[in-house]
Design an enzyme around this catalytic site. Structure first.
Site, mmCIF file in Angstrom:
data_model
loop_
_atom_site.group_PDB
_atom_site.id
_atom_site.type_symbol
_atom_site.label_atom_id
_atom_site.label_comp_id
_atom_site.label_asym_id
_atom_site.label_seq_id
_atom_site.Cartn_x
_atom_site.Cartn_y
_atom_site.Cartn_z
ATOM 1 N N LYS A 25 11.684 -6.851 -6.778
ATOM 2 C CA LYS A 25 12.912 -6.059 -6.881
ATOM 3 C C LYS A 25 13.402 -5.551 -5.530
ATOM 4 O O LYS A 25 14.591 -5.604 -5.244
ATOM 5 C CB LYS A 25 12.658 -4.814 -7.742
ATOM 6 C CG LYS A 25 13.053 -4.935 -9.169
ATOM 7 C CD LYS A 25 12.829 -3.596 -9.874
ATOM 8 C CE LYS A 25 11.434 -3.058 -9.657
ATOM 9 N NZ LYS A 25 11.310 -1.673 -9.335
ATOM 10 N N ARG A 100 13.750 5.012 -14.367
ATOM 11 C CA ARG A 100 12.480 4.427 -14.790
ATOM 12 C C ARG A 100 12.044 4.957 -16.150
ATOM 13 O O ARG A 100 11.012 4.536 -16.669
ATOM 14 C CB ARG A 100 11.398 4.810 -13.777
ATOM 15 C CG ARG A 100 10.875 3.680 -12.914
ATOM 16 C CD ARG A 100 9.827 4.279 -12.015
ATOM 17 N NE ARG A 100 9.011 3.313 -11.331
ATOM 18 C CZ ARG A 100 9.310 2.802 -10.142
ATOM 19 N NH1 ARG A 100 10.425 3.125 -9.539
ATOM 20 N NH2 ARG A 100 8.470 1.968 -9.557
ATOM 21 N N ARG A 139 -2.974 -11.361 -2.877
ATOM 22 C CA ARG A 139 -2.909 -10.586 -1.634
ATOM 23 C C ARG A 139 -4.246 -9.931 -1.304
ATOM 24 O O ARG A 139 -4.351 -9.180 -0.338
ATOM 25 C CB ARG A 139 -1.858 -9.480 -1.776
ATOM 26 C CG ARG A 139 -0.462 -9.987 -1.581
ATOM 27 C CD ARG A 139 0.489 -8.833 -1.656
ATOM 28 N NE ARG A 139 1.722 -9.218 -2.321
ATOM 29 C CZ ARG A 139 2.479 -8.391 -3.030
ATOM 30 N NH1 ARG A 139 2.096 -7.128 -3.186
ATOM 31 N NH2 ARG A 139 3.569 -8.783 -3.582
ATOM 32 N N ARG A 141 -6.331 -7.611 -3.060
ATOM 33 C CA ARG A 141 -6.337 -6.149 -3.196
ATOM 34 C C ARG A 141 -7.749 -5.611 -3.393
ATOM 35 O O ARG A 141 -8.625 -6.288 -3.911
ATOM 36 C CB ARG A 141 -5.517 -5.751 -4.414
ATOM 37 C CG ARG A 141 -4.067 -6.114 -4.257
ATOM 38 C CD ARG A 141 -3.248 -4.974 -4.741
ATOM 39 N NE ARG A 141 -1.848 -5.252 -4.501
ATOM 40 C CZ ARG A 141 -0.903 -4.336 -4.603
ATOM 41 N NH1 ARG A 141 -1.221 -3.098 -4.913
ATOM 42 N NH2 ARG A 141 0.340 -4.635 -4.381
ATOM 43 N N ARG A 152 0.195 0.975 -13.135
ATOM 44 C CA ARG A 152 1.647 0.878 -12.960
ATOM 45 C C ARG A 152 2.267 -0.058 -13.993
ATOM 46 O O ARG A 152 3.357 0.183 -14.479
ATOM 47 C CB ARG A 152 1.970 0.435 -11.530
ATOM 48 C CG ARG A 152 1.586 1.503 -10.507
ATOM 49 C CD ARG A 152 1.747 1.034 -9.095
ATOM 50 N NE ARG A 152 3.127 0.872 -8.753
ATOM 51 C CZ ARG A 152 3.588 -0.025 -7.889
ATOM 52 N NH1 ARG A 152 2.757 -0.851 -7.296
ATOM 53 N NH2 ARG A 152 4.853 -0.100 -7.630
HETATM 54 P P1 ADP Z 1 7.516 -0.828 -6.859
HETATM 55 O O1 ADP Z 1 6.419 -1.177 -5.909
HETATM 56 O O2 ADP Z 1 7.211 -1.219 -8.271
HETATM 57 O O3 ADP Z 1 8.859 -1.305 -6.418
HETATM 58 P P2 ADP Z 1 8.451 1.776 -6.115
HETATM 59 O O4 ADP Z 1 8.336 1.520 -4.671
HETATM 60 O O5 ADP Z 1 9.823 1.753 -6.714
HETATM 61 O O6 ADP Z 1 7.535 0.765 -6.925
HETATM 62 O O7 ADP Z 1 7.836 3.215 -6.466
HETATM 63 C C1 ADP Z 1 6.574 3.616 -6.004
HETATM 64 C C2 ADP Z 1 6.139 4.901 -6.718
HETATM 65 O O8 ADP Z 1 7.107 5.949 -6.484
HETATM 66 C C3 ADP Z 1 6.062 4.802 -8.242
HETATM 67 O O9 ADP Z 1 4.856 4.258 -8.682
HETATM 68 C C4 ADP Z 1 6.268 6.265 -8.664
HETATM 69 O O10 ADP Z 1 5.086 7.031 -8.529
HETATM 70 C C5 ADP Z 1 7.276 6.761 -7.652
HETATM 71 N N1 ADP Z 1 8.656 6.596 -8.162
HETATM 72 C C6 ADP Z 1 9.631 5.816 -7.624
HETATM 73 N N2 ADP Z 1 10.758 5.889 -8.346
HETATM 74 C C7 ADP Z 1 10.494 6.729 -9.386
HETATM 75 C C8 ADP Z 1 11.229 7.200 -10.496
HETATM 76 N N3 ADP Z 1 12.502 6.809 -10.720
HETATM 77 N N4 ADP Z 1 10.637 8.064 -11.344
HETATM 78 C C9 ADP Z 1 9.390 8.458 -11.154
HETATM 79 N N5 ADP Z 1 8.619 8.049 -10.145
HETATM 80 C C10 ADP Z 1 9.162 7.192 -9.256
#
Ligand code: ADP
Length: 248
Positions: A25, A100, A139, A141, A152
Site C-alpha cells: 500500500k 482502519r 525478508r 524476519r 497485525r
Molecule cells: P503498514 O505497514 O501495514 O502499512 P502502517 O505503517 O500504516 O502499517 O501503520 C503502522 C502502525 O501504526 C499500525 O500497526 C498501528 O499501530 C499504527 N497506525 C497507523 N495508522 C493507524 C490508524 N488509522 N489507526 C490506528 N493505528 C494506526
C-alpha cells in the site's frame, strides 16, 4: 469530448487506500498520488515520525505500535483532522492507513462533511494472505517480528476488513489486484479510477467545479472493468467475506 477519465477537473480527488499489512500500500500510495497530483498521507509514517521525534504523540503511541495493535480512534482522529487542515489537501489526497476501523471511517466522513467534501473512492489492494506471509518471511524476519506481523493480520481481519463492506455499500469500493508487479498495480489503481494511463498527466483546469455529483466515479465505464478485476482476483482474497468470519 469531455474526458471521462479526467478526474482533475471535478474539484479534487479524495481517496483512501485499503489493504492488508505488507500488501504494498505504501509504495502504491506514493506512486499513484504522484501521478494524480495529490499528496499521499500515511498515518503509519506520521506516527513513526512522531515516535522518532519523541513528541508527546510519539511517546503515547510508541508501545502500542510495537505490539501491532491499533492506536485509539480519538488520537487518530486528532492526527488526521490536523493533517487534512494543511493547504496541500485542497485538491484532494490519498490516505494510506486511515481509516482502519469503522469508527474511523465515520470520523473521516464527518471531517470531510465539515469541509463540504466527501470521499470519491476507496481503493482496496488485494493480495492473498499466504503471499503476504511469504513476502514477510522472505525478508528473514525475527521470531518476535513474525509474532507482531501475525497480530497485525489478526487486527486487520477483525477491525479493518469490515470497511470493505462499509465502502461497498456506499458504492465507493474499487478492488485492485495487488498480486502483480509494482508498476502494474499502479496502472490498475489508475485504471480503477478511470485515469487512462497514457493521459493521466492531463490537466483538467481549475478545481472546485460546482457540478460535482455525489458519486462521480460510479457512473463511469470503469465500473465494468473494475467488476471484472474483482471477479478475477477474488479467490483467496483478503476481502472475501469468509475471512471475516474466520475467528482465531
Ligand atoms: P503498514 O505497514 O501495514 O502499512 P502502517 O505503517 O500504516 O502499517 O501503520 C503502522 C502502525 O501504526 C499500525 O500497526 C498501528 O499501530 C499504527 N497506525 C497507523 N495508522 C493507524 C490508524 N488509522 N489507526 C490506528 N493505528 C494506526
Amino acid at each position: 469530448m469531455a474526458g471521462e477519465a479526467d478526474l482533475t477537473g471535478r474539484g479534487g480527488l479524495r481517496l483512501i487506500l485499503l489493504g492488508p499489512p505488507n500488501s504494498g500500500k505504501g509504495t502504491q500510495a506514493g506512486r499513484a498520488s504522484e501521478r494524480l497530483g495529490i499528496p499521499a498521507i500515511s498515518t503509519g509514517d506520521m506516527l513513526r515520525q512522531a515516535v522518532a521525534a519523541e513528541s508527546p504523540l510519539g511517546n503515547k503511541v510508541e508501545e502500542i505500535m510495537a505490539t501491532g495493535e491499533l492506536v485509539d480512534d480519538d488520537t487518530m482522529a486528532d492526527v488526521v483532522r490536523e493533517r487534512l487542515r494543511k493547504g496541500d489537501t485542497r485538491r484532494g489526497f490519498l490516505l494510506d492507513g486511515y481509516p482502519r476501523t469503522l469508527p474511523q471511517a465515520e470520523t473521516l466522513e464527518a471531517i470531510l462533511g465539515e469541509r463540504g467534501e466527501e470521499l470519491d473512492a476507496a481503493l482496496l489492494v488485494e493480495v492473498p494472505e499466504d503471499e503476504l506471509v511469504a513476502r514477510a518471511l522472505g525478508r528473514g524476519r525475527e521470531d518476535d517480528e513474525e509474532e507482531v506481523l501475525r497480530e497485525r493480520f489478526r487486527v486487520y481481519r477483525e477491525k479493518t476488513a469490515p470497511l470493505i463492506g462499509y465502502y461497498e455499500e456506499r458504492d465507493l469500493l474499487r478492488r485492485v489486484d495487488g498480486d502483480r508487479p509494482v508498476a502494474e498495480v499502479t496502472s490498475r489503481i489508475l485504471h480503477a479510477l478511470g485515469v487512462a494511463t497514457q493521459d493521466a498527466g492531463r490537466s483538467g483546469g481549475p478545481a472546485h467545479a460546482a457540478s460535482r455529483s455525489r458519486s462521480p466515479l460510479a457512473s463511469q465505464p470503469l465500473a465494468a472493468s473494475e467488476r471484472a478485476l474483482a471477479a478475477g482476483g477474488r479467490s483467496g482474497s483478503v476481502g472475501a467475506a469468509g475471512k471475516e468470519a474466520r475467528k482465531r
